[in-house]
Scaffold this motif. Sequence first.
Motif, mmCIF file in Angstrom:
data_model
loop_
_atom_site.group_PDB
_atom_site.id
_atom_site.type_symbol
_atom_site.label_atom_id
_atom_site.label_comp_id
_atom_site.label_asym_id
_atom_site.label_seq_id
_atom_site.Cartn_x
_atom_site.Cartn_y
_atom_site.Cartn_z
ATOM 1 N N SER A 134 -8.633 -18.214 34.772
ATOM 2 C CA SER A 134 -8.336 -18.619 36.151
ATOM 3 C C SER A 134 -8.449 -17.463 37.130
ATOM 4 O O SER A 134 -8.336 -17.648 38.323
ATOM 5 C CB SER A 134 -6.925 -19.214 36.212
ATOM 6 N N GLU A 141 -14.627 -15.006 44.532
ATOM 7 C CA GLU A 141 -13.709 -16.132 44.710
ATOM 8 C C GLU A 141 -13.943 -17.216 43.665
ATOM 9 O O GLU A 141 -13.272 -18.234 43.668
ATOM 10 C CB GLU A 141 -13.836 -16.700 46.134
ATOM 11 N N ASP A 208 -3.890 -25.086 44.455
ATOM 12 C CA ASP A 208 -3.137 -24.180 43.583
ATOM 13 C C ASP A 208 -1.937 -24.889 42.963
ATOM 14 O O ASP A 208 -1.714 -26.074 43.203
ATOM 15 C CB ASP A 208 -2.741 -22.907 44.343
ATOM 16 N N LYS A 209 -1.163 -24.145 42.183
ATOM 17 C CA LYS A 209 -0.073 -24.759 41.417
ATOM 18 C C LYS A 209 1.027 -25.333 42.300
ATOM 19 O O LYS A 209 1.816 -26.154 41.860
ATOM 20 C CB LYS A 209 0.518 -23.730 40.447
ATOM 21 N N LYS A 210 1.099 -24.870 43.531
ATOM 22 C CA LYS A 210 2.108 -25.459 44.419
ATOM 23 C C LYS A 210 1.477 -26.567 45.249
ATOM 24 O O LYS A 210 2.055 -27.022 46.227
ATOM 25 C CB LYS A 210 2.759 -24.379 45.293
ATOM 26 N N ASP A 212 -1.113 -26.594 47.192
ATOM 27 C CA ASP A 212 -1.724 -26.262 48.488
ATOM 28 C C ASP A 212 -3.216 -26.040 48.274
ATOM 29 O O ASP A 212 -3.625 -25.538 47.225
ATOM 30 C CB ASP A 212 -1.122 -24.974 49.056
ATOM 31 N N LEU A 214 -6.385 -24.258 48.038
ATOM 32 C CA LEU A 214 -6.657 -22.841 47.807
ATOM 33 C C LEU A 214 -8.084 -22.491 48.215
ATOM 34 O O LEU A 214 -8.302 -21.571 48.989
ATOM 35 C CB LEU A 214 -6.431 -22.531 46.324
ATOM 36 N N GLN A 241 -6.569 -19.136 51.666
ATOM 37 C CA GLN A 241 -5.307 -18.398 51.744
ATOM 38 C C GLN A 241 -5.522 -16.914 52.044
ATOM 39 O O GLN A 241 -4.699 -16.290 52.693
ATOM 40 C CB GLN A 241 -4.511 -18.598 50.451
ATOM 41 N N THR A 242 -6.636 -16.369 51.560
ATOM 42 C CA THR A 242 -6.859 -14.932 51.779
ATOM 43 C C THR A 242 -7.955 -14.671 52.804
ATOM 44 O O THR A 242 -8.123 -13.542 53.237
ATOM 45 C CB THR A 242 -7.288 -14.244 50.471
#
Lengths: 273, 773
Positions: A134, A141, A208-210, A212, A214, A241-242
């Motif tokens: 992962s 990216e 992502d795991k929450k 959101d 990504l 996010q980044t």
Amino acid sequence: MPLFKFKTKRISTYLTAGLLTAALAPFAQAQTPEEKGLEIAKTRKATDRGWNNSEQDMKMILRNAQGNESVREMRSRALEITNDGDKGLTIFDKPRDVKGTAFLSFSHTLEPDDQWLYLPALKRVKRISSRNKSGPFMGSEFAYEDMSSFEVEKYDYKFLRDEACPVQPELTCYVVESNPKDKFSGYSKTIVWIDHKEYRMFKAEYYDKKKDLLKTLESSEYKLYLDKYWRAHKLSMVNHQTGKSTVLLTDNIRFNTGLTDKDFDKNTLKRIR
Amino acid sequence: MKLSFINAVLSRPIITILCCILIVAGLGYGTSYLTFRGDYKVFFGDNNPQLQGFEEMQKTFNKNDNVSIVIAPKNENVFTNETFELIFKITEDSWQTPYSTRVDSITNYQHTSAEEDDLLVEDILLDPADLSPAKLEYAKSVVLNEPMLVNRLIAPQGHVAMINITVQLPEKDKNQEVLDVVKHVRDMVDKYKAEYPDTDFHLAGIVMMNNGFIEEAQSDAQTLIPGMFLAIFIMLLLMLRSFTGMFATIIVIITSIVATLGGAGLAGFYISTPTVNVPVMVMTLAVADCVHIIASMHYYLRKGLSKNAAITEAVNTNITPVFITSATTAIGFLTFNFSDVPPLRDLGNMVAWGVMLAFVLAITLLPALLKLLPARAIKQTDNSNFMERFAEVVIEKRTPILIGSTLLIVAVIALVPQNKVNDVPIEYFDESITFRQDSDFMDQHLMGVSTIDIEISSGEENGINKPKFIKQLDDFSLWLREQDRIDHVFTLSDTFKRLNKSMHGDDQAYYRLPEDNELAAQYLLMYEMSLPYGLDLNNQLNIDKSAVRLTLAMDNVGSDEILAMEQKVLGWFKDNAPELTVRGASPALMFGHIGDRNMSSMLIGTTVATILISGLLIVALRSLKLGTISLLPNLLPAGLGFGFWALYSGNINLGLSVVTSMSLGIVVDDTVHFLAKYKLAREAGKTAEDAVRYAFSRVGRALWITTLVLATGFMVLAQSAFALNGNMGLLTAVIIVLALIVDFLFLPAFLILTDKKQYPVKESAHAAIQVQN
């Protein structure tokens, strides 16, 4: 490593699909979104069968939020395996200090994939833990799991809706949610846009795991090979996010170059050029 | 002209009130545009070089805003099944934190080890079910020997651990994002607190600091503004003893605040932690205006004037002095525009605007209200006699007073250089605030929250894999670790050493830097390919691998030490690796630099304030001589105040940098009143002694009242637990009191002993004195 093989079903496939659709029509009402999602995934995989092996050149352009760029170059080879995941081999050309480094992967449908890395400076082959798929591939990216061959059994599916395809809005796309079965996946879910006609993936959203958003992947510049297999020549991944992004350009795709199982052997990696 | 204006106001009081209300309501609508910004970045202008450098570094690498969850089991041992499992659970749960992109702890630390001929990279603890005593012992030995972790995620004695959550805030709604993160983390910690009663939890980090700014602003707004109303209520009760006066004053205060904030909203201002106290300051300054006018009205009522005449006379005699005092105060506040700190500029502009509004309302709305409300003459407690007796004492003992006070002044002012500029954001929070306690706890047991990110650039693509670069990085890291006050150095050179070791069957002899460019590059590639989501090296490496980011953590030291460390770092590279490009950035550095730079600019601002205000005084007093003399009582109080501050604290923060300008504009009022009356008496042919007597008897009481009101107001501000506001309030209050002492002791003694020359007698002055007596 087989990267994004999406190809068309030509006449025979259309016929099969047409017949299937006709035969299944009476049951269409009863099909759950999960069943429909699985069916789409299966058809997607089925339309991409029979290419045997391929080679291609790849270029990755990485950009950070500050706008700086960096380029990676590599060649990849892929071998189709029936009844299991495909095999892939990527040889790095740039940056120069990792030139000759080779990444070998065996996808599996049920167990975790096998991954090895040959380090020319150490003249050794090292296994990479199968859980770790992962993280960023070459600092890009893309994660290994975004690039590894698509295998139906790795996800649970849910058909969401039909809508105009991204990139090519004149086409209609299935929008399907897939949930990774592997707990070591970096994602909670992926939403993919697959066009009705050719089962090409035009867009994917990675959550992502929450849960959101990504990253978003957009595939474009599709070309048809061997009158049957569609390949995207440009893949753009944006990290929301980044603010970083990576463009992956594929070129010089060749099929049936005579690759065999022997070319995907960890014991012969040292001799790979 | 003055009189016709007053008559216009008073003849149709209802119209006056309606007009005022209408204008205030119109301005008040602007309050709906006011937004609040609580993040620490408000302290830096968009062009601030440190902020720009920081933002660039954040974009090149990833942002590193964080929440640190510090865990301290009461048995002082992290390596128990219970606590280790707790850390594992919190680590897992922390990935659910809004905007989180990375979670680091000792359980998910990506430990490398050799397994036969392979490199194994995995979490220290993958599954709590695996937790055997042997595994725990192994984890302990790994974790306590890893320089990446010790003093950062684990205390060297193994009694405290930390889980660090890195968030990438989109910065669209900065406050809400911070609040969302904090709420999630606090809820999570509360859940574990209940489950693990034998463990203490502490929350620190940049996000918690931002949250602190927001919470302290709220707390100030919720406690200081009501506190100020209470203080005003008590003061008015004591001084005016009139319900009418109190009521009218409170109306003027409320309308002043509404109009100030509304106007600020219309002008596009936002509220931040420093400006949240604009209402308190405007209230304080507005009360002083009202008290003067109402006290005068009572004076004239006692003299037997009709209500209308008393109000007219009260406004008439006060309009000029109140205007001058408001103008000087506004000028003082307007010189905040020299500051490099946007919210301080805003504070100055908003209060200056508020003070002028309060002046207008005090000469329109206030008299109109007084006219409509019932009023009666209030019996005066006779302390004007006290002022006169006090004047006699000063006159009699003028020589010892002058000598004594001069010596004292010199001694106290000599302490001023003991102060040092110190802007450490953590220290803005009082020790009573949980965030401060938590940060101090972390500093004490793990590492300080003063960090500096250092970008070291090789100048060429993939240059960080070159043996020479790695060696320089390692030498630098080792040098840093030898420096005082350094708690932790987070450096890629440790990773290289560890990889080399693990690639050689975990042979400790290979715990050293790889000596070959390709080898280093390929180790790193291998390692990067092995790291899972969120635990990559992108926070340490830029995309073309030409630069690394190293992070050093220092004890919670003063900003001068942080700035000195930056200089030492730059000096090291100049001496040892001049070909590398190096720059530092971090919130701690940003505050350190802004503290210094702002102090220099505010020195200019203060000078400008002094020149402008003295000029205004010379015009107002129509005397170059008195205007020049007034410099002493105007400037001495600030000097004395900062001398006092050197004894009290010695740390000058951003809030204190504006105190001189601000207090100058305020304390000048005392001087104006005193010198105006003094001059009037002198021009009526009186001696300096008699003129001092006259000044004391005429304005002594008024100055007492103003000082009491202003000092009380700023003492309310001093109650803020947020040091920028609290210190500013306290020192201003001290200076205001000192100013009165200077005006009552030093100034009269000085005048009598030096101002011996006869003034040209003016008939008008003579008449004025007669009438007023």
